[in-house]
Design a protein around this motif. Structure first.
Motif, PDB file in Angstrom:
ATOM      1  N   TRP A   1       0.679  -1.236   0.001  1.00 37.63           N
ATOM      2  CA  TRP A   1       0.014   0.069  -0.042  1.00 37.63           C
ATOM      3  C   TRP A   1       0.879   1.252  -0.142  1.00 37.63           C
ATOM      4  CZ3 TRP A   1      -0.426  -4.212   3.459  1.00 37.63           C
ATOM      5  CH2 TRP A   1       0.206  -3.869   4.622  1.00 37.63           C
TER       6      TRP A   1
ATOM      7  N   THR B   1       4.089   3.591  -1.862  1.00 33.83           N
ATOM      8  CA  THR B   1       4.805   3.592  -3.011  1.00 33.83           C
ATOM      9  C   THR B   1       6.097   3.362  -2.754  1.00 33.83           C
ATOM     10  OG1 THR B   1       5.234   5.972  -2.623  1.00 33.83           O
ATOM     11  CG2 THR B   1       3.401   5.475  -3.864  1.00 33.83           C
TER      12      THR B   1
ATOM     13  N   TYR C   1       3.889   1.812  -7.137  1.00 28.94           N
ATOM     14  CA  TYR C   1       3.331   0.837  -6.186  1.00 28.94           C
ATOM     15  C   TYR C   1       4.036  -0.355  -6.096  1.00 28.94           C
ATOM     16  CZ  TYR C   1      -0.581   3.726  -4.208  1.00 28.94           C
ATOM     17  OH  TYR C   1      -1.175   4.682  -3.684  1.00 28.94           O
TER      18      TYR C   1
ATOM     19  N   PRO D   1      -3.392  -0.827   7.370  1.00 29.01           N
ATOM     20  CA  PRO D   1      -3.584  -0.776   5.933  1.00 29.01           C
ATOM     21  C   PRO D   1      -3.568  -2.276   5.223  1.00 29.01           C
ATOM     22  CG  PRO D   1      -1.293  -0.241   6.816  1.00 29.01           C
ATOM     23  CD  PRO D   1      -2.155  -0.301   7.712  1.00 29.01           C
ATOM     24  N   GLY D   2      -3.146  -3.128   5.635  1.00 30.96           N
ATOM     25  CA  GLY D   2      -3.112  -4.497   5.022  1.00 30.96           C
ATOM     26  C   GLY D   2      -4.683  -5.006   5.237  1.00 30.96           C
TER      27      GLY D   2
ATOM     28  N   PRO E   1      -8.453  -3.916   2.844  1.00 30.31           N
ATOM     29  CA  PRO E   1      -9.429  -4.472   1.620  1.00 30.31           C
ATOM     30  C   PRO E   1     -10.363  -5.416   2.329  1.00 30.31           C
ATOM     31  CG  PRO E   1      -6.973  -4.677   0.922  1.00 30.31           C
ATOM     32  CD  PRO E   1      -7.155  -4.150   2.399  1.00 30.31           C
TER      33      PRO E   1
ATOM     34  N   GLU F   1     -13.694   2.632  -1.049  1.00 31.37           N
ATOM     35  CA  GLU F   1     -12.627   1.751  -1.310  1.00 31.37           C
ATOM     36  C   GLU F   1     -11.561   2.094  -2.390  1.00 31.37           C
ATOM     37  OE1 GLU F   1     -14.023  -2.015  -3.049  1.00 31.37           O
ATOM     38  OE2 GLU F   1     -12.377  -3.241  -1.891  1.00 31.37           O
TER      39      GLU F   1
ATOM     40  N   THR G   1      -7.712   2.668  -0.982  1.00 35.15           N
ATOM     41  CA  THR G   1      -6.971   1.555  -1.380  1.00 35.15           C
ATOM     42  C   THR G   1      -6.589   1.617  -2.808  1.00 35.15           C
ATOM     43  OG1 THR G   1      -8.790  -0.119  -1.466  1.00 35.15           O
ATOM     44  CG2 THR G   1      -7.824  -0.016   0.620  1.00 35.15           C
TER      45      THR G   1
ATOM     46  N   TRP H   1      -3.811   1.109  -4.186  1.00 32.99           N
ATOM     47  CA  TRP H   1      -2.864   0.030  -4.404  1.00 32.99           C
ATOM     48  C   TRP H   1      -3.677  -1.281  -4.688  1.00 32.99           C
ATOM     49  CZ3 TRP H   1      -3.509  -3.393  -0.730  1.00 32.99           C
ATOM     50  CH2 TRP H   1      -4.064  -2.774   0.452  1.00 32.99           C
ATOM     51  N   TYR H   2      -4.711  -1.324  -4.303  1.00 33.81           N
ATOM     52  CA  TYR H   2      -5.573  -2.610  -4.218  1.00 33.81           C
ATOM     53  C   TYR H   2      -6.175  -2.928  -5.480  1.00 33.81           C
ATOM     54  CZ  TYR H   2      -7.872  -6.762  -2.486  1.00 33.81           C
ATOM     55  OH  TYR H   2      -8.341  -7.957  -2.289  1.00 33.81           O
TER      56      TYR H   2
END
Ligand code: ATP
Ligand code: MG
Lengths: 253, 251
Positions: free
Chosen positions: A88, A90, A129, B171-172, B175, B242, B246, B248-249
């Motif tokens: 999550w 960078t 990422y 953060p993990g 999701p 979401e 998130t 990056w997800y």
């Protein structure tokens, strides 16, 4: 300059009734590159977990900069075997993780990350990422993260173990370049005999579990090294010596 | 991105249109009595004619659902954190949590009414009972799946527990938290309507009951339609959050 960065004395470790490390003695001088090579599952990662303070030894002492060091968390730049990047965050945020933990001001952390990324050719990925990076790139980022946290003493646990041969070679050369700049003391775990010879000043050879150190091999090859150095008679001799140590000793059992 | 998502929904839009069309036809040709199943056009008409009343009830229901959902998020995440702290706590609380979900709300709802009256509180409690569970369970499995290598790394950096939580665990688990929140969001409207149905001054649930008793089936359908739209809207809101939290997800 010849003082010891790390000295491990009579170190043993057991998990319940599983004896993993048995009376390990080793040391690194300041600025030295030392590898540990040994069979799979013998306890190499366990040794690093102990040196970095994540786990506690059953017996023995560890000295850092000549002083016995009982609470070692934060004293080493540890790159574990699976040096996961934070998915999550960078590249830039990942690299500054250690500085965030040390509660350094964001501005300073960012600046240092930027300098490091620029110097070692990763700046264009700063805002990426990890999911968008190749395996080799991820390892570079993880290495820089480790260096930014603690640049004078690094514990690298098979950093290139999962890479293909070509990428691995590229990263070995890259690591030597980084190391020439940082002059870190490095303890490096590997399975790969020619990797150990290419990179190291000295190599410790470990046995099967319970692991002891059976041999310390000095690598007298000029620096800066090149890949071609590996074909020199001297290097070939060291390699065959290592093969003999690793296989004979382990096959007798 | 936008184009793509419209393309994705295209088949289901077509299918819905076809169903509406066939439905309209069936009623138009008198195959089913329109007092049993009103035509889509009649439902739409009922919706327009009662718009003002429906809006007032909708606001009430939405208020209960949102408050309930908000409390569920806080409560659910809190429970997940507590479950994550110690295995003894987990062993003690988890079975109780699961048991709480086996209580039929149809039995509980009238009790809540007796205890707390006709106001908002019993409805909010029902929404929370519907919603906090998926959030707690999902978030807690998110915590449980934390990458142990990352925790090891942070420990070697001498990170505090709070740093490990804020940099890695939280953060993990995001999701998973959002997966739970999506389910909870769709439950929340249903939960509020259910709570009102048992007894309320205002809200889609009590309105639904009144209209059903008056055999105003077209209005009943209009309310069902509104509640579906509300659920979908809340779901989309969660999707948006979401994406925002998130980025990056990628699923
Ligand atoms: N926390 C633990 N609890 C119990 N046993 C453990 C623990 N950590 C490691 N071990 C055991 O200790 C032994 C050594 O593990 P370790 O990971 O240190 O080996 P390694 O030399 O790094 O192996 P590899 O080459 O596969 O990386 C293994 O048998 C492993 O199962
Ligand atoms: Mg290992």
């Amino acid at each position: 300059m010849n003082s010891l960065k790390l000295s491990v004395q009579n170190l043993s470790k057991s998990f319940a009734d599983l004896k993993v490390l048995d009376n390990i003695n080793l040391s690194i001088k300041n600025g030295e590159f030392v590898s540990i090579i040994g069979p799979s599952g013998c306890g190499k990662s366990t040794l690093f977990n102990i040196i970095s303070g994540v786990e506690i030894q059953s017996k023995g002492e560890i000295f850092i900069d000549g002083v016995e060091c009982k609470k070692r968390k934060g004293e080493t730049g540890y790159m574990p075997q699976n040096p996961s990047l934070l998915p999550w965050a960078t590249v830039e945020e990942n690299i500054t993780l250690g500085l965030q933990i040390k509660k350094q001001p964001v501005k300073i952390a960012k600046k240092r990350a930027e300098d490091l990324l620029k110097e070692f050719g990763l700046f264009e990925f700063a805002k990426n990422y990890p999911a968008t990076l190749s395996g080799g790139m991820k390892q570079r980022v993880a290495l820089l993260r480790t260096i930014l946290f603690h640049d004078d003493f690094l514990l690298l646990d098979e950093p290139f173990g999962a890479l293909d041969a070509l990428t691995r070679t590229t990263l070995q050369i890259w690591l030597m370049r980084v190391w020439r700049k940082t002059k870190s003391s490095i303890l490096f775990i590997t399975h790969d005999i020619s990797e150990a010879v290419l990179l190291s000043d000295r190599i410790y050879v470990m046995t099967q579990r319970p692991a002891t150190i059976i041999k310390e091999v000095k690598v007298f090859l000029p620096r800066p090294r090149k890949l071609e150095n590996l074909t020199r008679p001297n290097a070939v001799k060291i390699e065959s010596q290592l093969i003999e140590l690793l296989f004979n000793k382990n096959e007798i059992e | 991105m936008k184009l793509n998502s419209i393309k994705n929904y295209f088949p289901s839009i077509i299918l819905s249109a076809v169903i509406l069309f066939v439905w309209q036809g069936i009623i138009q040709f008198g195959l089913i009595n329109k007092y049993i199943l009103p035509a889509p056009s009649a439902v739409f008409l009922a919706f327009v004619q009662n718009l003002y009343v429906i809006i007032i009830h909708t606001i009430q229901t939405l208020k209960e659902a949102m408050i309930g959902l908000f409390i569920s998020v806080i409560f659910g995440v809190l429970v997940a954190i507590i479950l994550d702290r110690a295995s003894l706590v987990r062993k003690t609380i988890y079975p109780i949590l699961v048991t709480s979900q086996t209580i039929p709300l149809i039995a509980l709802a009238p009790l809540l009414l007796i205890w707390f009256g006709f106001g908002d509180l019993p409805k909010i409690i029902i929404v929370v009972l519907f919603c906090f569970f998926p959030i707690a369970v999902s978030t807690s499995s998110g915590f449980a799946k934390t990458d142990q290598n990352l925790i090891k790394l942070l420990k070697s950096m001498n990170a505090t527990d709070i740093q490990i939580f804020s940099k890695v665990k939280f953060p993990g688990a995001l999701p998973q938290f959002f997966a739970g929140l999506k389910i909870a969001a769709t439950y929340s409207i249903t939960g509020a309507i259910f709570g009102e149905y048992v007894g309320a001054y205002q809200g889609l649930g009590i309105y639904l009951q009144q209209m059903a008793h008056a055999y105003a089936i077209d209005v009943v359908f209009a309310v069902i339609f509104v509640s579906a739209i509300l659920s979908i809207a809340l779901f989309c809101l969660v999707l948006f959050l979401e994406k925002f939290f998130t980025p990056w997800y990628q699923e």
